[in-house]
Each structure stands twice: as C-alpha cells, then as structure tokens.
Enzyme design. Structure first.
Site, mmCIF file in Angstrom:
data_model
loop_
_atom_site.group_PDB
_atom_site.id
_atom_site.type_symbol
_atom_site.label_atom_id
_atom_site.label_comp_id
_atom_site.label_asym_id
_atom_site.label_seq_id
_atom_site.Cartn_x
_atom_site.Cartn_y
_atom_site.Cartn_z
ATOM 1 N N TYR A 266 7.727 -34.383 45.853
ATOM 2 C CA TYR A 266 8.195 -33.632 46.977
ATOM 3 C C TYR A 266 8.628 -34.564 48.169
ATOM 4 O O TYR A 266 7.562 -35.390 48.492
ATOM 5 C CB TYR A 266 7.160 -32.638 47.247
ATOM 6 C CG TYR A 266 6.953 -31.501 46.230
ATOM 7 C CD1 TYR A 266 7.578 -30.623 45.921
ATOM 8 C CD2 TYR A 266 5.684 -31.818 45.484
ATOM 9 C CE1 TYR A 266 7.423 -29.860 44.584
ATOM 10 C CE2 TYR A 266 5.499 -31.117 44.189
ATOM 11 C CZ TYR A 266 6.240 -30.107 43.862
ATOM 12 O OH TYR A 266 6.183 -29.406 42.865
ATOM 13 N N HIS A 268 8.531 -34.874 51.572
ATOM 14 C CA HIS A 268 8.178 -34.675 52.724
ATOM 15 C C HIS A 268 6.704 -35.278 52.779
ATOM 16 O O HIS A 268 5.898 -35.099 51.991
ATOM 17 C CB HIS A 268 7.615 -32.993 53.112
ATOM 18 C CG HIS A 268 7.263 -32.657 54.172
ATOM 19 N ND1 HIS A 268 7.844 -32.157 55.222
ATOM 20 C CD2 HIS A 268 5.930 -32.844 54.947
ATOM 21 C CE1 HIS A 268 7.086 -32.131 56.373
ATOM 22 N NE2 HIS A 268 5.951 -32.475 56.012
ATOM 23 N N HIS A 270 3.314 -36.923 52.576
ATOM 24 C CA HIS A 270 1.968 -36.206 52.367
ATOM 25 C C HIS A 270 1.166 -37.263 52.010
ATOM 26 O O HIS A 270 1.477 -38.278 51.177
ATOM 27 C CB HIS A 270 1.901 -35.080 51.539
ATOM 28 C CG HIS A 270 2.679 -35.283 49.976
ATOM 29 N ND1 HIS A 270 4.164 -35.105 50.018
ATOM 30 C CD2 HIS A 270 2.249 -35.757 48.925
ATOM 31 C CE1 HIS A 270 4.426 -35.541 48.702
ATOM 32 N NE2 HIS A 270 3.207 -35.856 48.036
ATOM 33 N N VAL A 271 -0.225 -37.239 52.038
ATOM 34 C CA VAL A 271 -1.260 -38.173 51.465
ATOM 35 C C VAL A 271 -1.973 -37.370 50.732
ATOM 36 O O VAL A 271 -2.766 -36.334 50.849
ATOM 37 C CB VAL A 271 -1.642 -38.763 52.838
ATOM 38 C CG1 VAL A 271 -2.707 -39.790 52.379
ATOM 39 C CG2 VAL A 271 -0.718 -39.411 53.802
HETATM 40 N N1 GTA Z 1 -2.042 -26.922 48.145
HETATM 41 O O1 GTA Z 1 1.937 -24.976 46.521
HETATM 42 C C1 GTA Z 1 1.177 -25.942 46.496
HETATM 43 C C2 GTA Z 1 1.424 -26.893 46.050
HETATM 44 N N2 GTA Z 1 2.392 -27.607 45.152
HETATM 45 C C3 GTA Z 1 3.510 -26.997 45.061
HETATM 46 C C4 GTA Z 1 2.144 -28.727 44.882
HETATM 47 N N3 GTA Z 1 0.819 -29.468 45.360
HETATM 48 C C5 GTA Z 1 0.691 -28.321 46.239
HETATM 49 N N4 GTA Z 1 -0.641 -28.120 46.878
HETATM 50 C C6 GTA Z 1 -0.935 -26.869 47.615
HETATM 51 N N5 GTA Z 1 -0.092 -25.976 47.416
HETATM 52 O O2 GTA Z 1 -0.670 -33.160 44.146
HETATM 53 C C7 GTA Z 1 0.401 -30.495 45.186
HETATM 54 C C8 GTA Z 1 0.442 -31.240 44.014
HETATM 55 C C9 GTA Z 1 0.339 -32.567 44.326
HETATM 56 C C10 GTA Z 1 1.016 -32.912 45.603
HETATM 57 C C11 GTA Z 1 2.558 -33.220 45.464
HETATM 58 O O3 GTA Z 1 1.115 -31.419 46.118
HETATM 59 O O4 GTA Z 1 -0.796 -30.748 43.110
HETATM 60 P P1 GTA Z 1 3.595 -35.319 44.949
HETATM 61 O O5 GTA Z 1 4.913 -35.298 45.714
HETATM 62 O O6 GTA Z 1 3.236 -36.817 44.945
HETATM 63 O O7 GTA Z 1 4.086 -35.313 43.241
HETATM 64 O O8 GTA Z 1 2.221 -34.657 45.190
HETATM 65 P P2 GTA Z 1 3.124 -35.007 41.916
HETATM 66 O O9 GTA Z 1 1.734 -35.835 42.144
HETATM 67 O O10 GTA Z 1 4.149 -35.673 41.019
HETATM 68 O O11 GTA Z 1 3.081 -33.487 41.839
HETATM 69 P P3 GTA Z 1 2.453 -32.870 40.929
HETATM 70 O O12 GTA Z 1 3.163 -31.468 40.867
HETATM 71 O O13 GTA Z 1 0.899 -32.660 41.018
HETATM 72 O O14 GTA Z 1 2.666 -33.650 39.374
HETATM 73 C C12 GTA Z 1 1.700 -34.523 38.715
HETATM 74 C C13 GTA Z 1 1.861 -34.833 37.724
HETATM 75 O O15 GTA Z 1 0.694 -34.657 36.873
HETATM 76 C C14 GTA Z 1 2.798 -34.078 36.731
HETATM 77 O O16 GTA Z 1 3.732 -34.744 36.105
HETATM 78 C C15 GTA Z 1 1.846 -33.411 35.572
HETATM 79 O O17 GTA Z 1 2.446 -33.581 34.166
HETATM 80 C C16 GTA Z 1 0.749 -34.301 35.418
HETATM 81 N N6 GTA Z 1 -0.516 -33.261 35.317
HETATM 82 C C17 GTA Z 1 -1.436 -33.773 34.931
HETATM 83 N N7 GTA Z 1 -2.547 -32.750 35.020
HETATM 84 C C18 GTA Z 1 -2.266 -31.836 35.917
HETATM 85 C C19 GTA Z 1 -2.683 -30.720 36.195
HETATM 86 N N8 GTA Z 1 -3.895 -30.218 36.161
HETATM 87 N N9 GTA Z 1 -2.056 -29.921 37.303
HETATM 88 C C20 GTA Z 1 -0.854 -30.413 37.539
HETATM 89 N N10 GTA Z 1 -0.156 -31.764 36.963
HETATM 90 C C21 GTA Z 1 -0.718 -32.234 36.158
#
Ligand code: GTA
Length: 330
Positions: A266, A268, A270-271
């Site tokens: 995403y 925007h 964030h940390v």
């Molecule tokens: N409070 O609505 C939200 C929300 N959304 C939509 C995302 N986040 C939110 N938090 C709140 N409310 O840590 C969080 C996400 C993430 C952060 C965005 O915002 O949980 P990022 O932009 O660096 O993106 O961080 P990231 O880390 O890729 O995001 P995401 O969606 O967590 O993906 C993580 C990857 O880890 C995925 O590819 C997935 O395959 C893998 N994964 C492994 N375990 C999990 C799990 N338990 N849940 C989700 N993904 C997992």
C-alpha cells in the site's frame, strides 16, 4: 506543526507526483459494508496457499449475489497462538481425547477443545480484486535490484497506474474505521501519525504483537520518497510509537522490530512494529528496512533514497516483474 499565516508544508490531500493513482474499477466500487460477511454461503474456488508452519490457509472463494452473479473473496484462515492463561482450561475442558500412538514413555493424542478455546482467525477481503488473488497465490519469487532511474522510469509509472486502493488507510486517518482501536495519535498534519494494531494481530497475546503507524501526510508513497525533510516525522513515529507500545502493552523498545517495507503493498507511508521474537511475514532482509537505519541514512545524505539501488522480491507473474524484464533489468 503548521506556521500560522503560511500554507501548510504538507497539505492533507497533496500528492507528490501528480494525480492520485487511478483506482481499479472493482476497488472503486467496493464500499465498506456494515453487514457481516456471509461466510456460510462461500463457494470454495481454490486453495491459493497453505502453510503447515504458520497453520494458515489462503482461500479463493466466491459469494453469489441476489441475481446469481459471483463475487470473489479471499479468506485467510489461521489457527491462533496459544494463550498461557487458557492452557489449563484447555486441558481440563477438552471434549474428546483420542490416543494415536504409544511407545515407551512417548504418546500422541488428538485433543478436541471446546469451541470457545478453538478459535480460528478469519481475515476476509471482499470484494477481492484479481490483484488480491495474485498476492496470496503461492508463486516463485525473483529478486529485482532497482536503481533510482529504474524507480523513476519503471516502478513509479507502474504504481501510479495500478496499485491497491488505500481507502482503508484514509478510513483510519479520518476515524471512519478502527477509531476505537487507536493506540496513539500525533495529530500534526505534517509530522503526525496514527498507531493501530495491524490486521494480522488479534491482540490476545504479545508473542505475535504487530502494530502499524500510518502517517497523516498523504504525499509520501514509500521509502523512495523519503528525504531529510521527513526526519521529524520519522523520529516521532520511532519515539512515540515505542513509548505508546511500552505503556499499553509493556513491551520495551529493545524488543520491537520497527521497519518499513520496500516495496510495500500500500503506497501510503506506514511503519511496522512487530515483536522481536516473532518471525512476522515480510520481516526478511529483501523487504524490511529498519526505521533507525533509515533515519541514519537520511542524516548522512538527505537524498539517500533517491540515489541508491534497492533490492526486493517480486512474484513470478507480477506485472512489475514483466516491466523490469522488458527493460532488460532482470
Ligand atoms: N489495521 O484494514 C486494515 C489493514 N489492511 C488492509 C492491511 N493492513 C491493515 N491493518 C489494519 N487495517 O501489515 C496491514 C497489513 C500489513 C500492512 C501493510 O497493513 O497487515 P505493506 O504495505 O508493507 O504490505 O503493509 P504487506 O506487508 O505486503 O501487506 P500484507 O497484506 O500483510 O501482505 C503480507 C504478505 O504476507 C502477503 O503476501 C501474504 O501472503 C503473507 N502472509 C503470511 N501470513 C499472513 C497472514 N497471517 N495474514 C496476511 N498475510 C499473510
């Protein structure tokens, strides 16, 4: 803070590089609904990924609407970590215990806990876009080494044309969602942020503690945009984030991993704040950049992140990888 009589340094809706990224049609139409997700009527399309170690399954499902049209959903089903204070109750109140094998002093059982002690965390993305399905699908990954010129010529145009909607971030910043979950806020429009528990953390135990700080200003997409101008903001996130977590959860700063992702999902700024002992998804060397290192790098050189090459992994069928391949950069 803003100086009276002068235009704000970072107007709320200003975008650093032209207009806001165009939203995909499906995302623009995805309004946050108030009714609970109809879990019982999900039709399983396929298992995108499962992980024996994480005890999690990533599922592509479809939900039929009133006129029979199918809408995609992603469901993430995860067994939750044990809570120490519930273990005795689990042993005492199990509903069934089946012996699997016994050998000398060793034996294994199937233990069936009562429903209240066998919670599964279900995360739902609905309606899910094709990009969400791709994101959770297990795939090979490839490393890309992105120079600043690659960023300018390949990555930036790509993320401006298609990236995940960040409506959920604006909902948090505007208190339209998760307002009751806010752990700390610094309301300054330039140097302030909101700290909330991350999506991935159910807040029942500290072992997998995960919070996220979302900055108020909207003109910083990622690590690549950071300059010395953002140092006060980054220092606030670091210091106030640590203090708020120590106060609320009793976890000291020395046990927190505080970092940014590059590339993030995403765009925007964030940390991430995760428990040091937790192997959080995305905390690997090719994705996580410790915030303290970022601050030091900006102190050494205000334009550090507009100069150096950055490495990250892309899934085999990600369109951005194709762009790097077409440019002969992979
Ligand atoms: N409070 O609505 C939200 C929300 N959304 C939509 C995302 N986040 C939110 N938090 C709140 N409310 O840590 C969080 C996400 C993430 C952060 C965005 O915002 O949980 P990022 O932009 O660096 O993106 O961080 P990231 O880390 O890729 O995001 P995401 O969606 O967590 O993906 C993580 C990857 O880890 C995925 O590819 C997935 O395959 C893998 N994964 C492994 N375990 C999990 C799990 N338990 N849940 C989700 N993904 C997992």
């Amino acid at each position: 803070g803003a100086v009276p009589g002068r235009p704000p340094r970072c107007p709320r809706a200003a975008m650093a590089d032209g207009p806001a990224p165009k939203r995909r049609r499906e995302e623009a139409e995805a309004a946050p609904g108030d009714s609970p997700f109809p879990l019982g009527s999900v039709r399983l399309r396929r298992l995108l990924r499962d992980s024996a170690r994480e005890k999690a399954a990533f599922v592509h499902g479809q939900v039929a609407g009133p006129s029979g049209e199918e809408t995609d959903a992603v469901l993430i089903l995860e067994k939750t970590p044990f809570q120490e204070e519930k273990i005795e109750e689990l042993l005492r109140r199990h509903t069934k215990l089946e012996l699997q094998m016994r050998n000398d002093i060793y034996s294994t059982y199937r233990l069936y806990p009562p429903p209240e002690l066998s919670e599964i965390k279900a995360t739902v993305v609905y309606p899910a876009t094709e990009k969400h399905l791709q994101k959770y699908l297990r795939q090979e990954v490839h490393l890309v080494r992105e120079t600043w010129e690659d960023y300018r010529d390949i990555t930036l145009p790509f993320i401006q044309s298609q990236s995940f909607s960040i409506q959920w971030v604006y909902n948090i910043l505007e208190k339209k969602a998760e307002a009751d979950r806010i752990i700390h806020e610094n309301p300054d429009p330039c140097d302030g942020f909101v700290l909330v528990p991350d999506f991935k953390w159910n807040q029942n135990q500290l072992e997998d503690l995960y919070l996220i700080a979302l900055v108020h200003r909207r003109d910083v997409k990622s690590l690549r945009d950071l300059t010395a101008e953002h140092l006060p903001l980054l220092r606030n996130v670091l210091q106030e984030g640590r203090e708020a977590i120590a106060k609320r959860f009793g976890v000291p700063g020395s046990q927190l991993r505080i970092y940014l992702h590059y590339q993030p999902s995403y765009y925007h700024l964030h940390v991430h704040f995760t428990a040091l002992g937790y192997d959080a998804p995305g905390s690997s060397a090719e994705r996580a950049h410790l915030l303290e290192d970022v601050v030091d790098n900006l102190l050494l050189d205000a334009g550090y992140y507009q100069k150096r090459a950055l490495t990250f992994a892309l899934r085999a069928d990600e369109p951005l990888l194709k762009k790097f391949q077409e440019a002969g950069r992979v």
